[in-house]
Design a protein around this motif. Structure first.
Motif, PDB file in Angstrom:
ATOM      1  N   ARG A 112      69.740  34.482 -29.574  1.00  0.00           N
ATOM      2  CA  ARG A 112      69.870  35.984 -28.865  1.00  0.00           C
ATOM      3  C   ARG A 112      70.505  35.450 -27.387  1.00  0.00           C
ATOM      4  O   ARG A 112      70.350  34.551 -27.022  1.00  0.00           O
ATOM      5  CB  ARG A 112      68.684  36.772 -28.535  1.00  0.00           C
ATOM      6  CG  ARG A 112      68.208  37.324 -29.904  1.00  0.00           C
ATOM      7  CD  ARG A 112      66.640  38.199 -29.508  1.00  0.00           C
ATOM      8  NE  ARG A 112      66.394  39.004 -30.752  1.00  0.00           N
ATOM      9  CZ  ARG A 112      66.873  40.019 -30.934  1.00  0.00           C
ATOM     10  NH1 ARG A 112      67.732  40.864 -30.066  1.00  0.00           N
ATOM     11  NH2 ARG A 112      66.637  40.683 -32.105  1.00  0.00           N
ATOM     12  N   CYS A 113      71.362  36.438 -26.821  1.00  0.00           N
ATOM     13  CA  CYS A 113      71.659  36.129 -25.340  1.00  0.00           C
ATOM     14  C   CYS A 113      70.549  36.172 -24.486  1.00  0.00           C
ATOM     15  O   CYS A 113      69.838  37.038 -24.401  1.00  0.00           O
ATOM     16  CB  CYS A 113      72.825  37.286 -25.383  1.00  0.00           C
ATOM     17  SG  CYS A 113      73.309  37.281 -23.301  1.00  0.00           S
ATOM     18  N   SER A 114      70.554  35.173 -23.652  1.00  0.00           N
ATOM     19  CA  SER A 114      69.698  35.086 -22.375  1.00  0.00           C
ATOM     20  C   SER A 114      69.709  36.166 -21.344  1.00  0.00           C
ATOM     21  O   SER A 114      68.905  36.211 -20.610  1.00  0.00           O
ATOM     22  CB  SER A 114      69.506  33.644 -21.961  1.00  0.00           C
ATOM     23  OG  SER A 114      69.319  33.015 -22.912  1.00  0.00           O
ATOM     24  N   GLY A 115      70.808  36.552 -21.119  1.00  0.00           N
ATOM     25  CA  GLY A 115      71.395  37.683 -20.395  1.00  0.00           C
ATOM     26  C   GLY A 115      71.033  38.965 -20.443  1.00  0.00           C
ATOM     27  O   GLY A 115      70.596  39.713 -19.768  1.00  0.00           O
ATOM     28  N   CYS A 116      71.352  39.369 -21.878  1.00  0.00           N
ATOM     29  CA  CYS A 116      71.153  40.676 -22.210  1.00  0.00           C
ATOM     30  C   CYS A 116      70.123  40.952 -23.406  1.00  0.00           C
ATOM     31  O   CYS A 116      69.781  41.992 -23.734  1.00  0.00           O
ATOM     32  CB  CYS A 116      72.519  41.639 -22.239  1.00  0.00           C
ATOM     33  SG  CYS A 116      73.131  41.000 -23.864  1.00  0.00           S
ATOM     34  N   GLY A 117      69.875  39.827 -24.171  1.00  0.00           N
ATOM     35  CA  GLY A 117      68.949  40.050 -25.210  1.00  0.00           C
ATOM     36  C   GLY A 117      69.697  40.239 -26.716  1.00  0.00           C
ATOM     37  O   GLY A 117      69.161  40.356 -27.496  1.00  0.00           O
TER      38      GLY A 117
ATOM     39  N   ASP B 168      80.776  33.127 -25.632  1.00  0.00           N
ATOM     40  CA  ASP B 168      80.205  33.989 -24.464  1.00  0.00           C
ATOM     41  C   ASP B 168      79.629  35.048 -25.215  1.00  0.00           C
ATOM     42  O   ASP B 168      79.978  35.348 -26.632  1.00  0.00           O
ATOM     43  CB  ASP B 168      81.481  34.382 -23.687  1.00  0.00           C
ATOM     44  CG  ASP B 168      82.051  33.210 -23.136  1.00  0.00           C
ATOM     45  OD1 ASP B 168      81.248  32.550 -22.542  1.00  0.00           O
ATOM     46  OD2 ASP B 168      83.399  33.179 -22.806  1.00  0.00           O
ATOM     47  N   CYS B 169      78.741  35.924 -24.699  1.00  0.00           N
ATOM     48  CA  CYS B 169      78.107  36.914 -25.273  1.00  0.00           C
ATOM     49  C   CYS B 169      79.036  38.153 -25.375  1.00  0.00           C
ATOM     50  O   CYS B 169      79.713  38.407 -24.489  1.00  0.00           O
ATOM     51  CB  CYS B 169      76.878  37.568 -24.542  1.00  0.00           C
ATOM     52  SG  CYS B 169      76.126  38.990 -24.870  1.00  0.00           S
ATOM     53  N   ARG B 170      79.189  38.875 -26.452  1.00  0.00           N
ATOM     54  CA  ARG B 170      79.935  39.865 -26.902  1.00  0.00           C
ATOM     55  C   ARG B 170      79.627  41.058 -25.921  1.00  0.00           C
ATOM     56  O   ARG B 170      80.686  41.886 -25.589  1.00  0.00           O
ATOM     57  CB  ARG B 170      80.237  40.199 -28.347  1.00  0.00           C
ATOM     58  CG  ARG B 170      81.231  39.616 -29.141  1.00  0.00           C
ATOM     59  CD  ARG B 170      81.165  40.263 -30.355  1.00  0.00           C
ATOM     60  NE  ARG B 170      79.964  40.065 -30.790  1.00  0.00           N
ATOM     61  CZ  ARG B 170      79.355  39.996 -32.063  1.00  0.00           C
ATOM     62  NH1 ARG B 170      80.064  39.968 -32.900  1.00  0.00           N
ATOM     63  NH2 ARG B 170      78.045  40.136 -32.521  1.00  0.00           N
ATOM     64  N   HIS B 171      78.480  41.304 -25.634  1.00  0.00           N
ATOM     65  CA  HIS B 171      77.832  42.487 -25.046  1.00  0.00           C
ATOM     66  C   HIS B 171      78.111  42.307 -23.538  1.00  0.00           C
ATOM     67  O   HIS B 171      78.340  43.238 -22.957  1.00  0.00           O
ATOM     68  CB  HIS B 171      76.646  42.573 -25.397  1.00  0.00           C
ATOM     69  CG  HIS B 171      76.429  42.999 -26.959  1.00  0.00           C
ATOM     70  ND1 HIS B 171      76.667  44.450 -27.687  1.00  0.00           N
ATOM     71  CD2 HIS B 171      76.256  42.215 -28.120  1.00  0.00           C
ATOM     72  CE1 HIS B 171      76.495  44.278 -28.879  1.00  0.00           C
ATOM     73  NE2 HIS B 171      76.213  42.803 -29.069  1.00  0.00           N
ATOM     74  N   CYS B 172      77.716  41.144 -23.113  1.00  0.00           N
ATOM     75  CA  CYS B 172      77.400  41.130 -21.398  1.00  0.00           C
ATOM     76  C   CYS B 172      78.377  40.041 -20.922  1.00  0.00           C
ATOM     77  O   CYS B 172      78.493  39.838 -19.618  1.00  0.00           O
ATOM     78  CB  CYS B 172      76.112  41.000 -21.033  1.00  0.00           C
ATOM     79  SG  CYS B 172      75.553  39.195 -21.416  1.00  0.00           S
ATOM     80  N   GLY B 173      79.156  39.236 -21.689  1.00  0.00           N
ATOM     81  CA  GLY B 173      79.989  38.550 -21.304  1.00  0.00           C
ATOM     82  C   GLY B 173      79.311  36.951 -20.652  1.00  0.00           C
ATOM     83  O   GLY B 173      80.080  36.125 -20.281  1.00  0.00           O
TER      84      GLY B 173
END
Ligand code: ZN
Ligand code: ZN
Ligand code: ZN
Ligand code: ZN
Ligand code: ZN
Length: 287
Positions: free
Chosen positions: A47-52, A60-65
């Motif tokens: 999971r992304c540590s920035g947005c979960g 990079d995360c597709r959702h929050c970059g």
């Protein structure tokens, strides 16, 4: 490194980095949290540590970059849910997705020593809402409230506005109630070191408190909750009424013994003891 401790009762998270492992502190819900070093382990970044959000294939995360690499540079925090090593900056655990939201620090170390524990155990300061703070011992979970803070807290409880912990399933009568009082031990005031008075709070609360007239009140684990519940249930009101009745009985007796004197006239005028301010009443109740 950041040590996040989740309350076992309500899951509220605290940054307990300044607490030694093995110590304890109070959650705002009234439960006691133990500071333990969890057995950390590494886990795949799912999971992304920035947005979960679930991790995709890219860097990079597709959702929050957020860059996944950025969070992998420091892995010195530990998720309180799954004990995965996570970044100090992470807002979500990259393994289980738990939101990492410590409600500020669990407390700063104070220069004052716990009056109950041996060995110079320093207390931590803890905020009570926006404007007040108390000191608590992380070993015995007792709390020290300065005189003004204590009066304030009681007043708020009387007004039913208090934000203080309401301990779930608190037993009416904890470790140190009148019924089962242990060996009497006088404790030193954390501020002036003079031995404190021991008295039953409010005369009827069944909670024995240690208090220094000058500086404040010491309450063992759970006692603050007991007192506040007693106050909220109208305990102080009943104590005042009882005091009032006692005063009336005394006056009646005095009147009888001087039945033929002029005392009778001054007595019929009304009573003066209802004007007793709550602050001075508290002082009297606390001895
Ligand atoms: Zn809690
Ligand atoms: Zn993201
Ligand atoms: Zn986790
Ligand atoms: Zn202590
Ligand atoms: Zn004192």
């Amino acid at each position: 490194m950041r040590l996040i401790v989740a309350c076992p009762a309500c899951n509220r998270q605290y940054d307990a980095s300044c607490y030694p492992v093995g110590s304890r502190f109070w959650c705002h819900c009234g439960a006691v949290c133990n500071v333990e070093q969890p057995p950390a382990h590494e886990a795949a970044v799912v999971r992304c540590s920035g947005c979960g959000a679930p991790r995709g294939d890219g860097p990079d995360c597709r959702h929050c970059g957020s860059s996944f690499a950025r969070y992998e540079l420091d892995l010195s925090s530990i998720c309180p849910h799954c004990t995965t090593r996570v970044s100090d900056a992470a807002r979500f655990c990259h393994s289980c997705g738990l939101a990492l939201a410590a409600e500020g620090s669990a407390g700063e170390l104070s220069p004052y020593v716990c009056p109950s524990c041996d060995g110079g155990q320093h207390m931590h300061s803890r905020a009570l809402g926006k404007d007040l703070s108390l000191l608590e011992c992380s070993r015995c979970a007792g709390v020290w409230l300065g005189r003004q803070t204590f009066d304030h807290v009681i007043r708020r409880a009387e007004e039913m506005l208090t934000q203080l912990p309401t301990q779930a399933g608190a037993t009416p009568g904890g470790d140190r109630t009148v019924a089962q009082a242990k060996a009497v031990r006088y404790r030193p005031c954390p501020e002036c070191k003079a031995l404190m008075n021991r008295s039953q709070y409010g005369k009827f609360s069944r909670v024995i408190v240690d208090s220094c007239k000058e500086h404040g009140v010491w309450l063992d684990e759970g006692e603050l909750t007991q007192i506040l519940e007693w106050v909220r249930s109208g305990g102080l009101e009943r104590a005042r009424a009882a005091q009032h009745e006692q005063r009336k009985a005394e006056l009646r007796q005095a009147e009888q013994s001087s039945r033929y004197s002029q005392a009778r006239e001054s007595w019929s005028g009304g009573d003066h003891n209802t004007s007793l301010g709550s602050a001075s009443l508290l002082m009297r109740l606390l001895g």
